[in-house]
Design a protein around this motif. Structure first.
Motif, PDB file in Angstrom:
ATOM      1  N   ALA A   1      50.648 -18.721  18.274  1.00 46.90           N
ATOM      2  CA  ALA A   1      51.535 -18.304  17.185  1.00 46.90           C
ATOM      3  C   ALA A   1      50.833 -18.558  15.859  1.00 46.90           C
ATOM      4  O   ALA A   1      49.771 -19.197  15.825  1.00 46.90           O
ATOM      5  CB  ALA A   1      52.842 -19.079  17.222  1.00 46.90           C
ATOM      6  N   VAL A   2      51.447 -18.082  14.796  1.00 49.04           N
ATOM      7  CA  VAL A   2      51.049 -18.512  13.456  1.00 49.04           C
ATOM      8  C   VAL A   2      51.883 -19.742  13.128  1.00 49.04           C
ATOM      9  O   VAL A   2      53.114 -19.705  13.217  1.00 49.04           O
ATOM     10  CB  VAL A   2      51.268 -17.416  12.407  1.00 49.04           C
ATOM     11  N   TYR A   3      51.217 -20.819  12.775  1.00 50.45           N
ATOM     12  CA  TYR A   3      51.888 -22.069  12.471  1.00 50.45           C
ATOM     13  C   TYR A   3      51.986 -22.235  10.954  1.00 50.45           C
ATOM     14  O   TYR A   3      50.985 -22.089  10.238  1.00 50.45           O
ATOM     15  CB  TYR A   3      51.126 -23.240  13.090  1.00 50.45           C
ATOM     16  N   TYR A   4      53.203 -22.548  10.518  1.00 47.66           N
ATOM     17  CA  TYR A   4      53.483 -22.697   9.091  1.00 47.66           C
ATOM     18  C   TYR A   4      53.931 -24.119   8.795  1.00 47.66           C
ATOM     19  O   TYR A   4      54.727 -24.715   9.535  1.00 47.66           O
ATOM     20  CB  TYR A   4      54.589 -21.745   8.657  1.00 47.66           C
ATOM     21  N   CYS A   5      53.470 -24.619   7.685  1.00 48.78           N
ATOM     22  CA  CYS A   5      53.922 -25.889   7.150  1.00 48.78           C
ATOM     23  C   CYS A   5      55.030 -25.599   6.127  1.00 48.78           C
ATOM     24  O   CYS A   5      54.951 -24.595   5.411  1.00 48.78           O
ATOM     25  CB  CYS A   5      52.732 -26.569   6.478  1.00 48.78           C
ATOM     26  N   CYS A   6      56.038 -26.451   6.086  1.00 44.03           N
ATOM     27  CA  CYS A   6      57.082 -26.241   5.092  1.00 44.03           C
ATOM     28  C   CYS A   6      57.577 -27.569   4.536  1.00 44.03           C
ATOM     29  O   CYS A   6      57.366 -28.627   5.129  1.00 44.03           O
ATOM     30  CB  CYS A   6      58.253 -25.443   5.667  1.00 44.03           C
ATOM     31  N   VAL A   7      58.235 -27.463   3.408  1.00 48.55           N
ATOM     32  CA  VAL A   7      58.777 -28.611   2.708  1.00 48.55           C
ATOM     33  C   VAL A   7      60.283 -28.453   2.557  1.00 48.55           C
ATOM     34  O   VAL A   7      60.766 -27.347   2.298  1.00 48.55           O
ATOM     35  CB  VAL A   7      58.119 -28.746   1.319  1.00 48.55           C
ATOM     36  N   ASN A   8      60.987 -29.548   2.783  1.00 40.16           N
ATOM     37  CA  ASN A   8      62.434 -29.586   2.507  1.00 40.16           C
ATOM     38  C   ASN A   8      63.178 -28.424   3.149  1.00 40.16           C
ATOM     39  O   ASN A   8      63.905 -27.680   2.490  1.00 40.16           O
ATOM     40  CB  ASN A   8      62.688 -29.630   1.001  1.00 40.16           C
TER      41      ASN A   8
END
Length: 114
Positions: free
Chosen positions: A92-99
Motif C-alpha cells: 500500500a501507500v503508507y501515510y503519516c498523519c497528525v492529530n
C-alpha cells in the motif's frame, strides 16, 4: 501548520521487514497524536497505528498487531513504523498523519512481493 515527510518505503519479499520514518516540522507544539494509515487503489485510507506525542501508544489495527511497531524519537520529531513479517496484503501507500488527519504526509509506497 505541520509538515510531514515520510521515507523508508520500497520493495520487500514476503516475510521481510521495513522501517518507515516520518519527520514532522513546523508547529510541533500543536501535535497531540501521530499515526500511520495506508491506502490501496480504489480503497479508503485504512488505520494502521497511532501514538500520543507523549509516547504512549494508542493502538494498532487488528491486521498489523504483533507484526508492526510504532515508536517515536522526540529529539528528532520523528515517528517510525517497524514492519516485520510483511505479507502481500500489506502492500500500500503508507501515510503519516497528525492529530487524526489534520495534516498528512505525501506517502511512501510499500510493495511486498516475491
Amino acid at each position: 501548520q505541520v509538515q510531514l515527510v515520510e521515507s523508508g518505503g520500497g520493495l520487500v519479499q514476503p516475510g521481510g521487514s521495513l522501517r518507515l520514518s516520518c519527520v514532522a516540522s513546523g508547529r510541533i507544539d500543536t501535535i497531540t497524536r501521530m499515526g500511520w494509515y495506508r491506502q490501496t487503489p480504489g480503497n479508503e485510507r485504512e488505520f494502521v497505528a497511532v501514538l500520543r506525542w507523549s509516547g504512549d501508544i494508542d493502538g494498532y489495527s487488528d491486521s498489523v498487531r504483533g507484526r508492526f511497531t510504532i515508536s517515536r524519537n522526540s529529539a528528532k520529531n520523528t515517528i517510525y513504523l517497524q514492519m516485520n513479517a510483511l505479507k502481500s496484503e500489506d502492500s500500500a501507500v503508507y501515510y503519516c498523519c497528525v492529530n487524526s488527519g489534520a495534516y498528512w504526509g505525501q506517502g511512501t509506497q510499500v510493495t511486498v512481493s516475491s
